[in-house]
Design a protein around this motif. Sequence first.
Motif, short mmCIF file in Angstrom:
data_model
loop_
_atom_site.label_atom_id
_atom_site.label_comp_id
_atom_site.label_asym_id
_atom_site.label_seq_id
_atom_site.Cartn_x
_atom_site.Cartn_y
_atom_site.Cartn_z
N SER A 40 29.84 35.51 46.58
CA SER A 40 29.16 36.71 46.22
C SER A 40 29.19 36.74 44.82
CB SER A 40 29.81 37.83 46.80
OG SER A 40 28.88 38.96 46.39
N VAL A 41 30.38 36.54 44.05
CA VAL A 41 30.27 36.75 42.71
C VAL A 41 29.69 35.45 41.94
CG1 VAL A 41 32.47 35.74 42.20
CG2 VAL A 41 31.47 37.71 40.82
N GLY A 42 29.58 34.33 42.73
CA GLY A 42 29.04 33.16 42.19
C GLY A 42 27.77 33.30 41.70
N ARG A 43 26.96 34.14 42.41
CA ARG A 43 25.49 34.15 42.20
C ARG A 43 25.49 34.90 40.91
NH1 ARG A 43 25.14 37.02 47.20
NH2 ARG A 43 26.14 35.67 48.71
N ASN A 44 26.22 35.53 40.12
CA ASN A 44 26.10 36.26 39.05
C ASN A 44 26.85 35.83 37.88
OD1 ASN A 44 24.32 38.30 40.16
ND2 ASN A 44 26.04 39.14 41.26
N VAL A 45 27.48 34.53 38.09
CA VAL A 45 28.33 34.22 36.94
C VAL A 45 28.17 32.73 36.62
CG1 VAL A 45 30.08 35.96 37.26
CG2 VAL A 45 30.22 33.72 38.36
N SER A 46 28.52 32.21 35.50
CA SER A 46 28.17 30.62 35.31
C SER A 46 29.07 29.76 36.23
CB SER A 46 28.59 30.44 33.83
OG SER A 46 27.84 31.39 32.98
N GLY A 47 30.26 30.36 36.54
CA GLY A 47 30.97 29.36 37.40
C GLY A 47 32.19 30.20 37.98
N VAL A 48 32.83 29.58 38.86
CA VAL A 48 33.94 30.19 39.81
C VAL A 48 34.67 29.23 40.19
CG1 VAL A 48 32.81 30.41 42.00
CG2 VAL A 48 34.12 32.24 41.41
N ALA A 49 36.09 29.69 40.32
CA ALA A 49 37.26 28.82 40.74
C ALA A 49 38.11 29.84 41.77
CB ALA A 49 37.98 28.27 39.50
N ILE A 50 38.64 29.27 42.58
CA ILE A 50 39.71 29.72 43.29
C ILE A 50 41.26 28.95 43.46
CG2 ILE A 50 40.35 30.59 45.88
CD1 ILE A 50 37.50 30.25 46.29
N LEU A 51 42.11 29.69 43.21
CA LEU A 51 43.61 29.01 42.81
C LEU A 51 44.28 29.52 44.18
CD1 LEU A 51 44.79 29.32 39.41
CD2 LEU A 51 43.85 27.29 40.38
N GLU A 52 45.08 28.77 44.72
CA GLU A 52 46.10 29.20 45.71
C GLU A 52 47.48 29.24 45.20
OE1 GLU A 52 47.09 27.77 50.14
OE2 GLU A 52 48.19 26.38 48.48
N ARG A 53 47.99 30.29 44.91
CA ARG A 53 49.40 30.54 44.45
C ARG A 53 50.38 30.47 45.46
NH1 ARG A 53 50.08 33.89 39.24
NH2 ARG A 53 49.23 32.00 38.52
N SER A 54 51.32 29.56 45.49
CA SER A 54 52.43 29.80 46.57
C SER A 54 53.68 30.21 45.86
CB SER A 54 52.82 28.46 46.92
OG SER A 54 51.64 27.91 47.86
N ILE A 55 54.43 31.08 46.24
CA ILE A 55 55.51 31.60 45.67
C ILE A 55 56.72 31.80 46.68
CG2 ILE A 55 56.57 33.94 44.79
CD1 ILE A 55 53.36 34.75 44.48
N ASP A 56 57.83 31.04 46.30
CA ASP A 56 58.90 30.95 46.89
C ASP A 56 59.72 32.32 46.91
OD1 ASP A 56 61.62 30.62 47.83
OD2 ASP A 56 61.58 28.45 47.58
N PRO A 57 59.92 33.20 47.77
CA PRO A 57 60.73 34.27 47.63
C PRO A 57 61.94 34.28 47.56
CG PRO A 57 59.74 34.10 50.01
CD PRO A 57 59.45 32.85 49.24
N ASP A 58 62.62 33.21 47.76
CA ASP A 58 64.10 32.97 47.56
C ASP A 58 64.51 32.77 45.89
OD1 ASP A 58 64.68 33.34 50.08
OD2 ASP A 58 64.52 31.31 50.56
N THR A 59 63.60 32.02 45.46
CA THR A 59 63.85 31.52 43.96
C THR A 59 62.92 32.16 43.18
OG1 THR A 59 62.29 29.64 44.14
CG2 THR A 59 64.63 29.31 44.97
N GLY A 60 61.69 32.76 43.48
CA GLY A 60 60.48 33.01 42.42
C GLY A 60 59.69 31.92 42.02
N TYR A 61 59.96 30.53 42.28
CA TYR A 61 59.22 29.58 41.97
C TYR A 61 57.58 29.67 42.37
CZ TYR A 61 57.29 24.85 41.29
OH TYR A 61 56.70 23.84 40.87
#
Length: 88
Positions: A40-61
């Motif tokens: 949706s937003v990609g139609r109105n901007v020059s570019g778009v990227a999606i990151l997947e952030r994995s968080i280890d709840p035990d260590t915070g990594y």
Amino acid sequence: MSKPLKAYIVFPFHRVGATVGTSQAVVFDAVDKASSFAKSVGRNVSGVAILERSIDPDTGYQEDRLVARAGVVPPRFPLSNNWTLRLN
């Protein structure tokens, strides 16, 4: 060991003159929601990227993985700290 938490972050990139840089990122709890928003937003901007952030709840990594990109996105995104691209 706990299951990693996942967040999906959409980064819209805007062009201002000869420079492209990211604006306010938006966080989602599911990749399909992030993908729909990015399309949706990609139609109105020059570019778009999606990151997947994995968080280890035990260590915070935290670990990031590029899920998708479209349009003008800095070539080393997200590996570098400079998420701005100067166009020639």
